[in-house]
Write a protein that holds these residues in place. Structure first.
Motif, PDB file in Angstrom:
ATOM      1  N   SER A   8      33.938  34.894  39.098  1.00 19.32           N
ATOM      2  CA  SER A   8      32.626  35.515  38.906  1.00 19.32           C
ATOM      3  C   SER A   8      32.497  36.090  37.504  1.00 19.32           C
ATOM      4  O   SER A   8      31.403  36.173  36.948  1.00 19.32           O
ATOM      5  CB  SER A   8      32.403  36.618  39.948  1.00 19.32           C
ATOM      6  N   VAL A   9      33.648  36.500  36.928  1.00 20.05           N
ATOM      7  CA  VAL A   9      33.656  36.977  35.546  1.00 20.05           C
ATOM      8  C   VAL A   9      33.359  35.817  34.603  1.00 20.05           C
ATOM      9  O   VAL A   9      32.554  35.936  33.672  1.00 20.05           O
ATOM     10  CB  VAL A   9      35.009  37.630  35.198  1.00 20.05           C
ATOM     11  N   VAL A  10      34.009  34.680  34.832  1.00 23.10           N
ATOM     12  CA  VAL A  10      33.760  33.498  34.005  1.00 23.10           C
ATOM     13  C   VAL A  10      32.289  33.077  34.116  1.00 23.10           C
ATOM     14  O   VAL A  10      31.646  32.741  33.105  1.00 23.10           O
ATOM     15  CB  VAL A  10      34.678  32.339  34.431  1.00 23.10           C
ATOM     16  N   GLY A  30      29.770  34.946  34.736  1.00 24.35           N
ATOM     17  CA  GLY A  30      28.907  35.924  34.073  1.00 24.35           C
ATOM     18  C   GLY A  30      28.266  36.931  35.009  1.00 24.35           C
ATOM     19  O   GLY A  30      27.520  37.800  34.558  1.00 24.35           O
ATOM     20  N   ASP A  31      28.542  36.835  36.322  1.00 27.21           N
ATOM     21  CA  ASP A  31      27.997  37.811  37.263  1.00 27.21           C
ATOM     22  C   ASP A  31      28.703  39.153  37.146  1.00 27.21           C
ATOM     23  O   ASP A  31      28.107  40.199  37.382  1.00 27.21           O
ATOM     24  CB  ASP A  31      28.128  37.303  38.704  1.00 27.21           C
ATOM     25  N   LEU A  32      29.988  39.117  36.808  1.00 32.90           N
ATOM     26  CA  LEU A  32      30.800  40.322  36.662  1.00 32.90           C
ATOM     27  C   LEU A  32      31.412  40.366  35.265  1.00 32.90           C
ATOM     28  O   LEU A  32      31.467  39.353  34.568  1.00 32.90           O
ATOM     29  CB  LEU A  32      31.930  40.347  37.701  1.00 32.90           C
ATOM     30  N   SER A  33      31.893  41.536  34.902  1.00 32.91           N
ATOM     31  CA  SER A  33      32.706  41.709  33.704  1.00 32.91           C
ATOM     32  C   SER A  33      34.076  42.204  34.153  1.00 32.91           C
ATOM     33  O   SER A  33      34.252  42.612  35.306  1.00 32.91           O
ATOM     34  CB  SER A  33      32.056  42.723  32.763  1.00 32.91           C
ATOM     35  N   MET A  38      46.206  30.973  36.072  1.00 37.95           N
ATOM     36  CA  MET A  38      47.578  31.310  36.467  1.00 37.95           C
ATOM     37  C   MET A  38      47.660  31.680  37.948  1.00 37.95           C
ATOM     38  O   MET A  38      48.625  31.340  38.632  1.00 37.95           O
ATOM     39  CB  MET A  38      48.092  32.462  35.603  1.00 37.95           C
ATOM     40  N   SER A  39      46.616  32.361  38.448  1.00 30.79           N
ATOM     41  CA  SER A  39      46.652  32.825  39.842  1.00 30.79           C
ATOM     42  C   SER A  39      46.463  31.699  40.850  1.00 30.79           C
ATOM     43  O   SER A  39      46.781  31.871  42.033  1.00 30.79           O
ATOM     44  CB  SER A  39      45.580  33.891  40.058  1.00 30.79           C
ATOM     45  N   ASP A  86      36.035  38.636  28.214  1.00 30.10           N
ATOM     46  CA  ASP A  86      35.884  38.373  29.651  1.00 30.10           C
ATOM     47  C   ASP A  86      36.246  36.924  29.982  1.00 30.10           C
ATOM     48  O   ASP A  86      37.028  36.656  30.901  1.00 30.10           O
ATOM     49  CB  ASP A  86      34.446  38.656  30.093  1.00 30.10           C
ATOM     50  N   ILE A  87      35.656  36.003  29.229  1.00 32.38           N
ATOM     51  CA  ILE A  87      35.871  34.585  29.532  1.00 32.38           C
ATOM     52  C   ILE A  87      37.327  34.181  29.298  1.00 32.38           C
ATOM     53  O   ILE A  87      37.954  33.523  30.139  1.00 32.38           O
ATOM     54  CB  ILE A  87      34.936  33.702  28.678  1.00 32.38           C
ATOM     55  N   SER A  88      37.873  34.575  28.149  1.00 33.90           N
ATOM     56  CA  SER A  88      39.234  34.143  27.811  1.00 33.90           C
ATOM     57  C   SER A  88      40.269  34.733  28.769  1.00 33.90           C
ATOM     58  O   SER A  88      41.149  34.011  29.267  1.00 33.90           O
ATOM     59  CB  SER A  88      39.560  34.525  26.358  1.00 33.90           C
ATOM     60  N   ILE A  89      40.170  36.023  29.049  1.00 36.51           N
ATOM     61  CA  ILE A  89      41.159  36.660  29.927  1.00 36.51           C
ATOM     62  C   ILE A  89      40.983  36.205  31.373  1.00 36.51           C
ATOM     63  O   ILE A  89      41.966  35.919  32.071  1.00 36.51           O
ATOM     64  CB  ILE A  89      41.062  38.193  29.823  1.00 36.51           C
ATOM     65  N   ALA A  90      39.729  36.119  31.845  1.00 37.51           N
ATOM     66  CA  ALA A  90      39.490  35.688  33.230  1.00 37.51           C
ATOM     67  C   ALA A  90      39.935  34.249  33.451  1.00 37.51           C
ATOM     68  O   ALA A  90      40.511  33.914  34.492  1.00 37.51           O
ATOM     69  CB  ALA A  90      38.020  35.852  33.578  1.00 37.51           C
TER      70      ALA A  90
END
Length: 441
Positions: free
Chosen positions: A345-347, A349-352, A267-268, A257-261
């Motif tokens: 929010s993924v980074v 930790g609220d979301l995956s 990038m975005s 989650d952390i690495s991809i997000a």
């Protein structure tokens, strides 16, 4: 029930890889009008092996390892042709735009693409079923009603010949005698039904007659990839749902989650000014909206999105006034661009990346009062995409809908029960397919 099993995708994968390798050898045979020597074959095998990996991923994303592609032959050819079109584009791009290996095998590649399509189609249409024949089983169904109808419909999928249907309210000795008379190899029953429960002592003795038993709800789950919400009871949750942490899975998922997000989020950022400018130019409103959602363990979380509705159409709670999606909003919704800010929010930790989609608090309150077991979906962290987003095609968009949400919950429960790294990877690849095809999820 031998037409599809957990081993089938791996057998198909091995067969596909073998078909790719054989196709390459035959392509070189036709290209050089003779059997290729060892050096020639391996000079080509090295770059082609990278293509094999990519093509296998294309097959996976296209659904060629799903049970439907094995069961329904008429669907297989269309899937294969579409996948091979993508593979052609990948191969041409690889050899002509990224010539790492110093070869541009125009003629060999032409032969290969034609030969591989024929061999893969023959393997998938005939070869697999020669190895795993479609033998039909004699089956008996104990029970009726909604589950009984579903199991009957599944008969062709599992190659079952139903030789009898038994009312579970009959006396246990009559049921045992009827089963012995019909000589089935498989008995399907709702093993948690009160009526069937009274039959279990007599059914137990039939185990020694080499008769297999299977629970009807497992067939439902396997056929529809969701949990039969209207038929499950509390015992199902006690057997299949646990709040105990899956240490390895949870740690691996959080790292992913952390690495991809972080990667995608960073990038975005380049696109943020252009998206923001487009939103501002259309109606001069704010670029972002912030909404309250229900997260893991019923905790309130706040998520950010690029605004896709007119200023007068949506407030912070997510409630819609007259529904008015802007032209820019329609585009960013379809392409899922509006959800890019949720990567942070993924980074946090609220979301995956993968999990049930988080709902608005006012909708959750309604659903919990109207839909049994709705609260269970909040045992795990919500996600940007999930099993329901891939397979449930009619989610409620602007208002609460009991029927559509109950259907979505049946998919969410399937994910809660079966979540794993491989399932998450499958959902991620399927999501990628949906985004590339611009269907949205």
């Amino acid at each position: 029930m031998t037409s599809f099993s957990k081993k089938a995708p791996w057998l198909l994968l091995l067969g596909d890889v073998a078909a790719f390798a054989v196709s390459l050898w035959l392509s070189l045979l036709f290209r050089y009008l003779g059997a290729p020597d060892r050096l020639t074959f391996f000079d080509h095998f090295a770059p082609f092996s990278l293509l094999f990996i990519v093509w296998t991923l294309v097959f996976f994303i296209s659904g060629l390892y799903d049970k439907q592609s094995i069961i329904f032959a008429q669907r297989l050819k269309g899937l294969l042709v579409r996948a091979q079109i993508v593979n052609i584009l990948v191969a041409v791009s690889f050899f002509y735009f990224i010539p790492w290996y110093g070869i541009t095998p125009k003629t060999t590649l032409f032969f290969y693409l034609l030969i591989s399509l024929g061999i893969i189609l023959a393997w998938r249409t005939y070869g697999y079923f020669l190895i795993v024949p479609k033998s039909r089983e004699r089956a008996i169904l104990i029970g009726g009603g909604e589950m009984g109808d579903i199991v009957k419909e599944a008969g062709d999928i599992y190659n079952l010949d139903f030789v009898g249907f038994i009312d579970p309210s009959r006396h246990h000795s009559d049921v045992a005698a009827e089963i012995e008379r019909l000589h089935p190899t498989l008995v399907i029953a709702d093993l948690h039904s009160d009526k069937v429960q009274t039959l279990l002592p007599s059914l137990y003795n039939l185990i020694f007659s080499q008769i297999r038993f299977i629970d009807a709800d497992k067939i439902y789950e396997d056929v529809f990839d969701r949990i039969p919400l209207s038929l499950i009871r509390h015992h199902w949750f006690l057997e299949n749902v646990s709040t105990a942490p899956k240490v390895v899975y949870d740690a691996l998922k959080r790292v992913m989650d952390i690495s991809i997000a972080l990667l995608l989020g960073s990038m975005s950022l380049v696109a943020y000014p252009f998206i923001g400018l487009a939103i501002k130019v259309e109606d001069c409103g704010p670029i972002f909206i912030f909404q309250k959602r229900i997260g893991k363990d019923d905790r309130i979380i706040r998520i950010a999105k690029f605004r896709s509705m007119s200023v007068s159409a949506q407030d912070e709670t997510g409630a819609s006034k007259p529904q008015s999606v802007t032209r820019v909003g329609a585009f960013i919704r379809k392409t899922r661009i509006d959800e890019l800010p949720q990567l942070w929010s993924v980074v946090k930790g609220d979301l995956s990346l993968i999990g049930p989609r988080p709902e608005l608090p006012q909708f959750v309150k309604t659903y919990e009062s109207e839909i049994p077991f709705y609260k269970i979906r909040h045992l795990i962290k919500p996600g940007l995409s999930g099993w329901a987003q891939i397979y449930h095609k009619t989610p409620p968009k602007f208002s609460a809908s009991k029927e559509d949400t109950a259907m979505k919950l049946s998919y969410d429960l399937y994910y809660v029960k079966n979540r794993s790294f491989l399932l998450d990877l499958m959902i991620a690849l399927k999501t990628l397919k949906e985004l590339v095809s611009r269907k949205g999820v």
